[in-house]
Design a protein around this motif. Structure first.
Motif, PDB file in Angstrom:
ATOM      1  N   UNK A 182     -55.309   9.936  28.556  1.00  0.00           N
ATOM      2  CA  UNK A 182     -54.328  10.663  28.451  1.00  0.00           C
ATOM      3  C   UNK A 182     -54.455  12.210  28.951  1.00  0.00           C
ATOM      4  N   UNK A 183     -53.469  12.944  28.563  1.00  0.00           N
ATOM      5  CA  UNK A 183     -53.639  14.482  29.273  1.00  0.00           C
ATOM      6  C   UNK A 183     -54.761  15.151  28.622  1.00  0.00           C
ATOM      7  N   UNK A 184     -55.265  14.706  27.352  1.00  0.00           N
ATOM      8  CA  UNK A 184     -56.612  15.509  27.115  1.00  0.00           C
ATOM      9  C   UNK A 184     -57.833  14.566  27.471  1.00  0.00           C
ATOM     10  N   UNK A 185     -57.674  13.720  28.464  1.00  0.00           N
ATOM     11  CA  UNK A 185     -58.991  13.020  28.867  1.00  0.00           C
ATOM     12  C   UNK A 185     -60.132  13.950  29.279  1.00  0.00           C
ATOM     13  N   UNK A 186     -60.018  15.135  29.846  1.00  0.00           N
ATOM     14  CA  UNK A 186     -61.065  15.914  30.310  1.00  0.00           C
ATOM     15  C   UNK A 186     -61.413  17.021  29.375  1.00  0.00           C
TER      16      UNK A 186
ATOM     17  N   UNK B 112     -51.936  14.227  10.185  1.00  0.00           N
ATOM     18  CA  UNK B 112     -52.036  13.181  11.293  1.00  0.00           C
ATOM     19  C   UNK B 112     -53.171  13.279  12.136  1.00  0.00           C
ATOM     20  N   UNK B 113     -53.830  14.263  12.358  1.00  0.00           N
ATOM     21  CA  UNK B 113     -54.771  14.915  13.225  1.00  0.00           C
ATOM     22  C   UNK B 113     -55.908  13.877  13.481  1.00  0.00           C
ATOM     23  N   UNK B 114     -56.597  13.371  12.557  1.00  0.00           N
ATOM     24  CA  UNK B 114     -57.759  12.380  12.433  1.00  0.00           C
ATOM     25  C   UNK B 114     -58.929  13.269  13.305  1.00  0.00           C
ATOM     26  N   UNK B 115     -59.887  12.750  13.338  1.00  0.00           N
ATOM     27  CA  UNK B 115     -61.047  13.022  13.697  1.00  0.00           C
ATOM     28  C   UNK B 115     -61.051  12.921  15.292  1.00  0.00           C
ATOM     29  N   UNK B 116     -61.854  14.040  15.960  1.00  0.00           N
ATOM     30  CA  UNK B 116     -61.993  14.077  17.467  1.00  0.00           C
ATOM     31  C   UNK B 116     -62.979  13.143  17.928  1.00  0.00           C
ATOM     32  N   UNK B 117     -62.931  12.136  18.472  1.00  0.00           N
ATOM     33  CA  UNK B 117     -63.916  11.184  19.226  1.00  0.00           C
ATOM     34  C   UNK B 117     -63.605  11.204  20.470  1.00  0.00           C
TER      35      UNK B 117
ATOM     36  N   UNK C 275     -60.777   9.456  21.108  1.00  0.00           N
ATOM     37  CA  UNK C 275     -59.491  10.082  20.605  1.00  0.00           C
ATOM     38  C   UNK C 275     -59.740  11.404  20.960  1.00  0.00           C
ATOM     39  N   UNK C 276     -59.578  12.104  22.085  1.00  0.00           N
ATOM     40  CA  UNK C 276     -59.955  13.303  22.170  1.00  0.00           C
ATOM     41  C   UNK C 276     -58.618  14.268  21.836  1.00  0.00           C
ATOM     42  N   UNK C 277     -58.834  15.574  21.972  1.00  0.00           N
ATOM     43  CA  UNK C 277     -57.698  16.590  21.476  1.00  0.00           C
ATOM     44  C   UNK C 277     -57.998  17.829  22.558  1.00  0.00           C
ATOM     45  N   UNK C 278     -57.115  18.561  22.462  1.00  0.00           N
ATOM     46  CA  UNK C 278     -57.242  20.041  22.996  1.00  0.00           C
ATOM     47  C   UNK C 278     -56.646  21.224  22.307  1.00  0.00           C
ATOM     48  N   UNK C 279     -57.437  22.053  21.943  1.00  0.00           N
ATOM     49  CA  UNK C 279     -57.089  23.186  21.049  1.00  0.00           C
ATOM     50  C   UNK C 279     -55.868  24.109  21.917  1.00  0.00           C
ATOM     51  N   UNK C 280     -55.993  23.884  23.260  1.00  0.00           N
ATOM     52  CA  UNK C 280     -55.199  24.650  24.141  1.00  0.00           C
ATOM     53  C   UNK C 280     -54.119  23.695  24.603  1.00  0.00           C
TER      54      UNK C 280
ATOM     55  N   UNK D 197     -50.421   7.773  22.981  1.00  0.00           N
ATOM     56  CA  UNK D 197     -50.289   8.410  24.680  1.00  0.00           C
ATOM     57  C   UNK D 197     -51.081   9.739  24.608  1.00  0.00           C
ATOM     58  N   UNK D 198     -50.951  10.498  23.624  1.00  0.00           N
ATOM     59  CA  UNK D 198     -51.601  11.740  23.479  1.00  0.00           C
ATOM     60  C   UNK D 198     -53.145  11.699  23.566  1.00  0.00           C
ATOM     61  N   UNK D 199     -53.482  10.724  22.672  1.00  0.00           N
ATOM     62  CA  UNK D 199     -55.087  10.747  22.328  1.00  0.00           C
ATOM     63  C   UNK D 199     -55.677   9.721  23.101  1.00  0.00           C
ATOM     64  N   UNK D 200     -55.234   8.968  23.772  1.00  0.00           N
ATOM     65  CA  UNK D 200     -56.016   7.977  24.517  1.00  0.00           C
ATOM     66  C   UNK D 200     -56.938   8.580  25.448  1.00  0.00           C
TER      67      UNK D 200
END
Length: 203
Positions: free
Chosen positions: A178-182, A114-119, A122-127, A172-175
């Motif tokens: 959201x928490x990964x906004x930066x 379900x990860x999908x691409x990082x854009x 749609x941000x993500x954080x490895x940490x 919520x996580x990848x908006x």
């Protein structure tokens, strides 16, 4: 030059990876059931209750009120079972062990499927484990997955998990706010930064 894939295009998993994914899911399900059985045993291990039908009458010292004995029993029983399964209620070794189990599920099941691409949208954080909100939401999602993919949840369990838990959690996580906004908005530029939360009002 080929056109870039549209963001809404479904992710294709190569056929040769499917066997590994199925094996991983099977292992995670088995581990989740084992954990559930352990927690169930901890919850169910309570001192036998006396119904007064076949036991000898219990004599207590008049100087010790019955309510005090009951409070003592309740305290001992409460110490043996966890007060909550939610990760934010844990600390120390219990938190570390739960986070390690959650990390296995996130890295080997959630992200590959379900990860999908990082854009930028749609941000993500490895940490992610350093973001308290992400840990809380992912753990709640994992708990729901354990319950709703169990055979006792019935045939509609997985569909319910997708509809009621997965979609809203990822939204919520990848908006962008959201928490990964930066954090990471492009796979080529990994980034991690904790956003400041509001200060509590003075008492």
């Amino acid at each position: 030059m080929s056109e870039p894939a549209h963001e809404s295009e479904p992710v294709r998993i190569p056929d040769h990876d499917l066997d590994d994914l199925v094996a991983t899911v099977t292992q995670l399900v088995a581990e989740s059931r084992k954990q559930g059985e352990t927690l169930s045993r901890l919850t169910d291990e309570q001192p036998p209750q006396h119904d007064g039908k076949h036991d000898e009458p219990v004599h207590t010292d008049e100087s010790t009120p019955t309510s005090a004995l009951e409070d003592s029993d309740a305290t001992a029983t409460g110490a043996e079972r966890p007060s909550s399964l939610f990760i934010l209620a844990l600390d120390g070794k219990a938190y570390a062990e739960e986070l390690a189990a959650l990390t296995t599920w996130v890295h080997y099941l959630l992200l590959p499927v379900y990860g999908r691409e990082i854009t930028t949208g749609r941000p993500w954080c490895q940490q992610w484990h350093e973001h308290p909100e992400a840990v809380a939401r992912l753990h709640a999602l994992w708990l729901a997955w354990q319950q709703l993919t169990d055979i006792e949840a019935g045939l509609a369990g997985p569909s319910t998990w997708h509809r009621d838990h997965l979609d809203s959690a990822l939204l919520q996580l990848r908006t962008p706010d959201g928490p990964f906004g930066a954090c990471t908005t492009s796979p080529a530029r990994p980034n991690h930064r904790l956003l400041a939360s509001p200060e509590p009002a003075g008492v």
